[in-house]
Design an enzyme around this catalytic site. Structure first.
Site, mmCIF file in Angstrom:
data_model
loop_
_atom_site.group_PDB
_atom_site.id
_atom_site.type_symbol
_atom_site.label_atom_id
_atom_site.label_comp_id
_atom_site.label_asym_id
_atom_site.label_seq_id
_atom_site.Cartn_x
_atom_site.Cartn_y
_atom_site.Cartn_z
ATOM 1 N N GLU A 1 0.887 -1.161 0.000
ATOM 2 C CA GLU A 1 0.000 0.000 0.000
ATOM 3 C C GLU A 1 0.925 1.210 0.000
ATOM 4 O O GLU A 1 1.381 1.665 1.023
ATOM 5 C CB GLU A 1 -0.896 -0.006 1.226
ATOM 6 C CG GLU A 1 -2.065 0.967 1.109
ATOM 7 C CD GLU A 1 -1.667 2.392 1.373
ATOM 8 O OE1 GLU A 1 -1.057 3.032 0.487
ATOM 9 O OE2 GLU A 1 -1.934 2.857 2.474
ATOM 10 N N GLU B 1 5.564 10.956 -2.336
ATOM 11 C CA GLU B 1 6.390 10.070 -1.515
ATOM 12 C C GLU B 1 7.255 9.188 -2.437
ATOM 13 O O GLU B 1 8.298 8.714 -2.022
ATOM 14 C CB GLU B 1 5.581 9.138 -0.594
ATOM 15 C CG GLU B 1 4.797 9.817 0.489
ATOM 16 C CD GLU B 1 4.037 8.812 1.359
ATOM 17 O OE1 GLU B 1 4.602 7.750 1.699
ATOM 18 O OE2 GLU B 1 2.874 9.092 1.698
HETATM 19 N N1 LIG Z 1 0.294 4.874 1.662
HETATM 20 C C1 LIG Z 1 1.028 5.847 2.088
HETATM 21 N N2 LIG Z 1 0.685 7.125 1.985
HETATM 22 N N3 LIG Z 1 2.259 5.605 2.548
HETATM 23 C C2 LIG Z 1 2.904 4.399 2.163
HETATM 24 C C3 LIG Z 1 3.100 3.485 3.334
HETATM 25 C C4 LIG Z 1 4.277 3.597 3.942
HETATM 26 C C5 LIG Z 1 4.778 2.494 4.878
HETATM 27 O O1 LIG Z 1 5.800 1.755 4.187
HETATM 28 C C6 LIG Z 1 7.071 1.980 4.768
HETATM 29 N N4 LIG Z 1 8.033 2.138 3.668
HETATM 30 C C7 LIG Z 1 8.015 3.109 2.712
HETATM 31 N N5 LIG Z 1 9.047 2.930 1.851
HETATM 32 C C8 LIG Z 1 9.715 1.809 2.272
HETATM 33 C C9 LIG Z 1 10.868 1.106 1.798
HETATM 34 N N6 LIG Z 1 11.539 1.529 0.713
HETATM 35 N N7 LIG Z 1 11.269 -0.013 2.458
HETATM 36 C C10 LIG Z 1 10.582 -0.424 3.559
HETATM 37 N N8 LIG Z 1 9.499 0.198 4.079
HETATM 38 C C11 LIG Z 1 9.062 1.306 3.429
HETATM 39 C C12 LIG Z 1 6.917 3.236 5.613
HETATM 40 O O2 LIG Z 1 7.837 3.249 6.698
HETATM 41 C C13 LIG Z 1 5.467 3.121 6.086
HETATM 42 O O3 LIG Z 1 5.361 2.278 7.217
#
Ligand SMILES: N=C(N)NC/C=C/[C@H]1O[C@@H](n2cnc3c(N)ncnc32)[C@H](O)[C@@H]1O
Length: 395
Positions: free
Chosen positions: A175, A184
């Protein structure tokens, strides 16, 4: 310095002016914005300084701030409380319960692990890799233990970019959607994980993602911020109106709630992305033409955008659709309002044609700008009005 590019309107800059770099299109020409106007400037006319400390530019993904925002419960509570969002993922997993048996699943950016729990609870996958880079992952480990899913769910506290798995997976679920779908740019991490860890015939959930847009009336929004200055307490403050337009409408409003009755035409789909095939480099710039046929008289204040994502069933052609638009139950994403500087009257039969260009910020990698160009032709009033406005989200 007058930079008059033949095919673009002039961009008058003086020594020391600050511009917003929107796209380092080539080594020679950069697409910049200055005081609401955009154009190309020779790259060698500009030097270094970003507004922020140079040290910031060392972290173009702003990861410390980004992952810091996900280590507390605030955003996770907001996402879990969003029923349409969370139930969509649950429905997909429930509908594919048989197909997921014995499968290897990667839940990227699992947060509190809710999607991984749905997989373990509603099906019998071989393994679910729950990957989370923020410190919330320590809580997620405990939740997996306390709910008795340690044998199925493996919690990996790291960034997707550093992921090491024993084998490829059958399903990559995530998600990742932000404001206006793309903000983002977590999508880049999802596509990177797809390219490294998803089997050739693997499934992406969501499978496709779309951005929709509709011209709208936003009278309360405009009046409360601009017309307000006409006569507060009987005084004429109207000379402040241009400043109000600049201050309140230079960036989109990400938490707008568009009412169906404020739409001036049928919406159109600007982008339709296949998440199994799109290449990461395609995220740098995506553009789309639009043509709206006004179907009611009203004031054209701006354009509202939202997204939808579709989840393809594994063993059938059916799909689950999560549409965050004004004709469906409201989600925590709400809608994104791109307000024009000057509202215009439109009538049934008028046409609003133009384009929307989504340009990723070449420096701040989680940010983008949306350049909207429009032309209104009104047969009844025999007029034509054009315009162009660049909306940074958020840099
Ligand atoms: N839906 C919305 N708005 N936000 C997205 C959701 C974001 C979640 O995914 C994690 N996340 C985002 N990018 C990565 C990555 N590259 N590797 C591991 N975890 C990640 C963030 O820490 C949040 O807990």
């Amino acid at each position: 310095m007058e930079v008059a590019i033949r095919w673009l309107k002039k961009l008058s800059l003086s020594q020391g002016d600050k511009v917003l770099l929107l796209n380092a299109v080539t080594g020679e020409w950069w697409w910049v914005e200055h005081n609401g106007h955009c154009g190309y400037v020779p790259a060698n006319y500009l030097h270094g300084a970003c507004e922020e400390e140079d040290s910031d530019v060392d972290d173009p993904w702003q990861d410390e701030e980004y992952y810091g925002s996900y280590k507390t419960l605030k955003l996770h509570l907001e996402m879990l409380s969003d029923q349409p969002r969370t139930q969509s993922y649950r429905n997909v997993i429930m509908q594919n319960s048989q197909a997921l048996k014995g499968k290897r699943i990667l839940d990227l950016g699992c947060g509190t692990g809710i999607i991984s729990f749905f997989c373990a609870q509603l099906s019998e996958p071989e393994v679910v890799y729950a990957v989370e880079a923020s410190d919330i992952v320590e809580q997620t480990r405990k939740l997996v233990e306390e709910n008795g899913y340690s044998r199925v769910i493996q919690v990996l506290g790291q960034r997707a970019e550093e992921l090491q798995l024993p084998t490829k997976v059958d399903v990559l679920v995530s998600e990742w959607m932000g404001t206006c779908l793309l903000f983002e740019f977590m999508l880049e991490s999802v596509l990177l994980a797809r390219d490294l860890w998803l089997k050739e015939d693997g499934v992406m959930w969501p499978s496709t993602a779309r951005i929709h847009m509709v011209p709208c009336c936003a009278d309360r929004e405009y009046s409360s911020r601009v017309h307000f200055w006409d006569s507060p307490y009987g005084l004429n403050f109207s000379s402040l109106k241009p400043m109000a337009v600049q201050e309140f409408f230079s960036t989109p409003k990400p938490d707008y709630v568009l009412k169906p009755e404020d739409c001036l035409s049928q919406p159109c789909t600007l982008l339709d992305v296949n998440l199994k095939t799109i290449k990461i480099e395609a995220l740098e710039r995506m553009s789309s033409e639009f043509q709206f046929h006004v179907d009611c008289d009203g004031t054209f204040h701006g354009l509202t955008a939202w997204f939808s994502v579709q989840f393809q069933n594994i063993d059938s052609q059916e799909q689950v659709d999560l549409d965050t638009g004004p004709f469906n139950p409201l989600t925590h994403w709400k809608h994104t309002l791109f307000m024009l500087d000057q509202p215009m009257q439109v009538r049934t039969g008028d046409k609003i044609a133009g384009s929307a260009v989504f340009t990723r910020n070449p420096i701040w990698r989680r940010h983008l700008s949306v350049t909207i160009t429009w032309s209104i032709t009104s047969p009844s009033q025999n007029t034509e009005q054009n315009g162009c406005k660049v909306f940074p989200i958020w840099r």
